[in-house]
Write a protein that holds these residues in place. Structure first.
Motif, PDB file in Angstrom:
ATOM      1  N   GLU A  44      37.132  35.533  34.167  1.00  0.00           N
ATOM      2  CA  GLU A  44      37.573  36.527  33.197  1.00  0.00           C
ATOM      3  C   GLU A  44      36.375  37.092  32.447  1.00  0.00           C
ATOM      4  O   GLU A  44      35.546  36.358  31.917  1.00  0.00           O
ATOM      5  N   LEU A  45      36.270  38.424  32.401  1.00  0.00           N
ATOM      6  CA  LEU A  45      35.151  39.092  31.764  1.00  0.00           C
ATOM      7  C   LEU A  45      35.645  39.997  30.649  1.00  0.00           C
ATOM      8  O   LEU A  45      36.786  40.457  30.667  1.00  0.00           O
ATOM      9  N   VAL A  46      34.770  40.247  29.691  1.00  0.00           N
ATOM     10  CA  VAL A  46      35.065  41.198  28.612  1.00  0.00           C
ATOM     11  C   VAL A  46      34.553  42.550  29.073  1.00  0.00           C
ATOM     12  O   VAL A  46      33.379  42.895  28.888  1.00  0.00           O
ATOM     13  N   GLY A  47      35.408  43.315  29.705  1.00  0.00           N
ATOM     14  CA  GLY A  47      34.998  44.594  30.255  1.00  0.00           C
ATOM     15  C   GLY A  47      34.650  44.476  31.726  1.00  0.00           C
ATOM     16  O   GLY A  47      34.758  43.407  32.341  1.00  0.00           O
ATOM     17  N   PRO A  48      34.202  45.567  32.325  1.00  0.00           N
ATOM     18  CA  PRO A  48      33.864  45.569  33.759  1.00  0.00           C
ATOM     19  C   PRO A  48      32.737  44.598  34.079  1.00  0.00           C
ATOM     20  O   PRO A  48      31.875  44.322  33.252  1.00  0.00           O
TER      21      PRO A  48
END
Length: 526
Positions: free
Chosen positions: A8-12
């Motif tokens: 899971e990432l914060v943004g692309p």
């Protein structure tokens, strides 16, 4: 508990969406692609033994950040700023485009966990394993040795500041010492954070203050009850005893028993220069170049520039001399015997050379030049020296050697024929005659000097393989990395191993390092 990468990432995903913006063949691109392989989660499992609590930042991300920090010489704050604002750093550490990173204190917390673990330098061995797996050092037996001075992270303190700081530390660390300080120490208000209010331009006032402070320190040490102390109180008491005595001597008209003191003439050997970092020292790299700090010692493979061993040591003391540390550097090498060792005159001491020769190494160590009693006169090599018992001078006089004596077990030849000798003007200025001192390993050192001056193959090899270590030193201290960021040998030693690992990784990447079928590989030379 140890955090795990969940995807899971914060943004692309920066690496997936902006790959063409990340310089190909850079450390950033390499870490973006191989971070998890280089720093697998199980590598840090022992640092997070609890299965309870909030998950930590995945240690592979922190390890990548620390590696880039060491490579670029950034502070914790600047490192986090790069993670927030630089696409290359985001890609290398696996952060999303909108990820703001973390608080800088997390890097300090990660280093503290590393320092308290069973393997504080585990980032360096991870890169060292890559070096070994690529086989880049296979069959390469040359090692070049050198050292450089690194500036410490603290201010050098004068005698007054050191004694006051040491008394305050004892009051803080030793149980019950604060009351004793208040009762017996009268030269200064040690609760006052400032310096004593005296006329600092008055030599007599300064002398009286030093005398009173040393007396306070002695009274405090005598008044404290004898008991077993833990590490911190014991260190505080030992430091106070050291700084109270290293810079003073009995007053001019004192016999040393009346408690009157003055600043000593000259500088104490191996002097502590700061109570904040008691391991930092005055360092004389040359006769004219003086610094305060530590010495970094390193060994490299000169053909590839790979660092094979490093150590940070205090800058003075015979146990920290280049020749003594060289033995430790070579012991750290994966190849224990049969090396060709290149170094300057600092490494050519008789005892160190003998120890290295006994281990099967070949020495290309520049011998120290011989001095002469008379400019242009006879040196030690002009005498016929039989180390089993006698010495013959250039004029033909033969003198027996005395039995070994002194801490170096040296032997002496005392020539009493010199006053009437026709070669006296070329040999000595001593009225009683010349005295030759013959140290252990004399024959070995003589052979080394002869080889260095007459063997063209030795000279060519030294000129070819010794200079690359100077470039390695320049890489090590580039980008303001000559100034250390930590206090004490242990944290700085961890830092220099991490920096060298990052530089080794960059070297391997420049040579084409790839990971194929789960193995680290370099391109086969054409």
């Amino acid at each position: 508990m140890q955090g795990e990468w969940t995807g899971e990432l914060v943004g692309p995903d920066v690496w997936a969406t902006c790959r063409e913006l990340i310089p190909a063949g850079s450390v950033f691109a390499f870490l973006a692609e191989h971070r998890e392989a280089l720093f697998p989660a199980e590598m840090f499992a022992d640092m997070y033994p609890s299965r309870n609590g909030r998950p930590s930042m995945p240690p592979a991300i922190l390890a990548a950040a620390v590696t880039l920090q060491a490579l670029n010489g950034h502070s914790d704050f600047d490192t986090v700023q790069e993670l927030r604002c630089d696409l290359r750093w985001k890609a290398a550490c696996g952060l999303g485009l909108y990820d703001t990173g973390f608080d800088p204190s997390l890097l300090a917390y990660f280093r503290r966990r590393l320092s308290r673990s069973a393997d504080p330098q585990r980032i360096s061995p991870a890169v060292r394993a890559v070096v070994a797996e690529t086989g880049i050092l296979k069959g390469k037996v040359r090692r070049a040795l050198d050292s450089t001075v690194l500036d410490d992270a603290v201010a050098t303190q004068d005698t007054v500041t050191q004694i006051i700081a040491a008394i305050r530390r004892v009051a803080r660390e030793v149980p019950g010492a604060a009351d004793v300080v208040a009762a017996v120490c009268t030269a200064h208000d040690y609760a006052d954070p400032g310096k004593p209010a005296i006329a600092w331009n008055d030599p007599q006032a300064r002398a009286e203050l030093v005398d009173a402070l040393v007396t306070d320190a002695i009274r405090l040490l005598v008044a404290l009850p004898e008991r077993e102390h833990g590490p911190k109180p014991a260190d505080a008491l030992g430091l106070l005893a050291l700084v109270a005595g290293q810079d003073v001597e009995p007053a001019e008209d004192s016999d040393g028993r009346d408690g009157r003191w003055r600043i000593t003439r000259g500088t104490a050997e191996n002097r502590v220069i700061s109570t904040v970092d008691p391991e930092s020292r005055h360092v004389h790299k040359t006769r004219t170049h003086k610094q305060d700090g530590y010495k970094a010692h390193l060994a490299i493979e000169p053909e590839t520039g790979i660092y094979t061993a490093l150590a940070i040591r205090p800058g003075s003391g015979p146990e920290h001399h280049e020749a003594a540390v060289a033995l430790d550097l070579i012991n750290e090498d994966d190849q224990a015997t049969g090396l060709d060792l290149y170094g300057d005159t600092a490494y050519s001491s008789g005892s160190a050379s003998a120890a290295l020769l006994e281990r099967g190494h070949r020495l290309f160590l520049k011998p120290a030049p011989l001095t002469t009693a008379v400019p242009g006169g006879f040196s030690l090599d002009d005498f016929a020296i039989d180390t089993t018992g006698q010495v013959t001078c250039p004029a033909g006089h033969t003198i027996p050697l005395t039995p070994p004596s002194g801490i170096h077990h040296q032997r002496k030849a005392v020539f009493d024929q010199c006053p009437t000798c026709p070669l006296r003007e070329q040999c000595t200025k001593a009225k009683a005659g010349r005295v030759l001192t013959i140290r252990p390993h004399h024959d070995q050192q003589t052979a080394a000097r002869r080889q260095a001056t007459t063997d063209p193959d030795w000279q060519a090899a030294y000129r070819r393989w010794r200079p690359p270590v100077e470039r390695a030193v320049a890489w090590l201290v580039a980008g303001n990395n000559r100034r250390l960021r930590y206090r004490g040998t242990i944290p700085n030693n961890t830092w220099i191993h991490t920096r060298a690992a990052a530089l080794n990784l960059r070297t391997l990447i420049n040579l084409g390092l790839t990971r194929t079928d789960g193995a680290w590989q370099l391109p086969t030379p054409a």
